[in-house]
Design a protein around this motif. Structure first.
Motif: not given
Length: 518
Positions: A77, A79-80, A83
């Motif tokens: 989560e 990393r998302i 991004d």
């Protein structure tokens, strides 16, 4: 079983050199099944087990939430989220010192609103699909280079002889469909119509964005005009309150009159704050329509500088005819009808045979050696050519069902075009009626504002001379405030109705020389 640090070693006394080792052996005080662990695992093997366990944990972390009673959070989560922060950054800058006209705002929106990029990329993808369909008109040529060595034992008389064969070859494979009774032509026509539909969808995206910016712009102008009207109403309320307090000091007014005046001032202040909040929301809507952040400050051309038409010279019949000839969403549906007809042609071609040509020339070089004999070599060109006639005689009614499905899609698309034409005509009629209503309301609002201004001035003067009571003044003040708000709304309603009529008629996506003037 013996486990070494770097190798697996046989038992002592077997004739091989043995190294330091750890063993699992039978003994008393055992572990599981009478065995006992005499030493720990080697460090390298232990680290490998740890790495495997950690990897398994990462894999399990990508599964479903462990329970339903609390939100799911994991390393993925984060990393998302990182991004997501990197996407959507505004790529253009709004000049804070510039006053933008509506035309300039529309240009910015068409250039930077991400919805135009989405529609554009879809149109490009559909154009690439047309290229794929057209490629079926040409032959396909594939090349392959193969090399290998085989070794085997050949039995001859009473002995086995070892033989080695080296093979190197370059092969080409040419395939071409000579004719297929219109199957490829149908697919190409369908793809071409779908490209047109995608292009019309791209134009319709611009039409919607232009309309979105116009509506947000006029919403912002209305909020700005309402702010001016609210500030003027607050000033009027403060003037009435000051007059009441002066008369109270001179013994010509009562305390309830002053309290009533103060109440009117507080109400005017409340309405001003409400208008300021609506203005902030309108500014955010305008910035979002341009494709930038809602917090971006944009200075726009004020309402008083915009020309307000007094009448409409065009008839509603001309507006409807123009909409039916240029609305991009209707043109998209007509293109879909063409695509459906092409799919019918493709489905009918399945009833007929197709002829294909295949050629596969191969350049081959062979090297061979047999035990007790020298190397041998041979080279040459091999391959073949063939014509293939394929005809599906029976397939359980699949061709018939596909043809019926394609024909039904044609009738459905044609019916949808009729529905859309009726709906477009009704939309233009409603927009035209709203525009005429807004023009008449503007005339009434102008007369109302003039009468309310005179009534307020007369009531205030009469109150100062003691000829009217405060209730009459506050009532006139409220009517004047409402008249100011109505007059601003009436002006922006005309502009809104004009943009709505242009949106329904599809004028916003046409060149300037083809757009009608109000």
């Amino acid at each position: 079983m013996q486990i070494l640090n770097s190798a697996i070693s046989p038992a002592p006394g077997s004739g091989f050199a043995t190294g330091k080792h750890h063993s699992l052996g039978a003994g008393r005080g055992g572990g599981f099944g009478g065995f006992r662990l005499q030493s720990s695992l080697p460090a390298a093997l232990f680290l490998g087990v740890v790495v495997v366990l950690l990897s398994a944990r990462c894999v399990l972390a990508q599964g479903a939430p462990v329970s339903s009673d609390h939100p799911w959070h994991a390393t993925a989560e984060q990393r998302i989220e990182a991004d997501a922060k990197g996407h959507g950054a505004s790529s253009f800058r709004i000049d804070p010192d510039k006053t933008y006209s509506l035309a300039e705002l529309i240009d910015l929106a068409e250039s930077h609103n991400p919805e135009t990029r989405v529609a554009w990329e879809r149109a490009r993808a559909q154009a690439a699909a047309l290229g794929v369909a057209r490629s079926e008109l040409y032959p396909t040529l594939a090349a392959a280079a193969l090399s290998g060595v085989t070794r085997s034992q050949a039995y001859l008389v009473d002995r086995f002889y070892r033989q080695t064969i080296g093979d190197f070859q370059v092969a080409l494979n040419l395939n071409y469909t000579v004719f297929d009774f219109g199957a490829r032509s149908g697919r190409i026509s369908a793809a071409s119509a779908e490209v047109l539909a995608a292009n019309f969808s791209f134009n319709d995206t611009h039409r919607n964005i232009i309309y979105q910016v116009e509506q947000a712009y006029y919403q912002f102008l209305n909020a700005s005009g309402q702010e001016d009207a609210a500030r003027a109403s607050l000033a009027n309320a403060q003037a009435v309150q000051q007059a009441a307090e002066e008369r109270l000091k001179n013994g010509l007014a009562t305390l309830p009159d002053v309290l009533e005046a103060r109440s009117s001032t507080a109400q005017a202040e409340y309405e001003l704050q409400s208008v300021l909040g609506a203005k902030q929301i309108a500014a955010g809507n305008l910035a979002t329509g341009l494709g930038t952040f809602a917090t971006t400050a944009i200075h726009v051309q004020p309402l008083k500088e915009l020309p307000i038409p007094q009448s409409v010279d065009e008839s509603v019949d001309l507006a409807i005819d123009r909409a039916l000839s240029q609305r991009p969403d209707l043109m998209q549906q007509v293109a879909e009808v063409r695509s459906a007809n092409a799919r019918v042609k493709e489905a009918r071609a399945a009833y007929y045979p197709s002829l294909s040509f295949t050629a596969s020339p191969t350049a081959q070089s062979l090297y061979g050696m047999q035990q007790q004999f020298p190397w041998g070599h041979t080279a040459g060109l091999t391959g073949g050519m063939a014509f293939s006639l394929n005809w599906t005689v029976f397939n359980g009614g699949a061709r018939k069902s596909r043809l019926a499905q394609a024909e039904a899609n044609v009738r459905s698309s044609e019916a949808q075009v009729i529905v859309s034409r009726d709906q477009i005509a009704n939309e233009v009629w409603a927009a035209y009626s709203n525009l005429n209503t807004a023009l008449r309301q503007r005339q009434a609002a102008t007369a109302l504002l003039e009468a309310a201004s005179r009534s307020y001035d007369a009531a205030l003067d009469s109150y100062n001379y003691g000829l009217r009571n405060l209730l009459d003044v506050t009532a006139a003040q409220r009517i004047l405030a409402q008249a100011r708000s109505t007059e601003v709304l009436a002006r922006t309603q005309i502009l809104n109705a004009l943009s709505d009529l242009a949106f329904r008629a599809g004028d916003s996506t046409q060149p300037n020389d083809k757009r009608p003037t109000p």
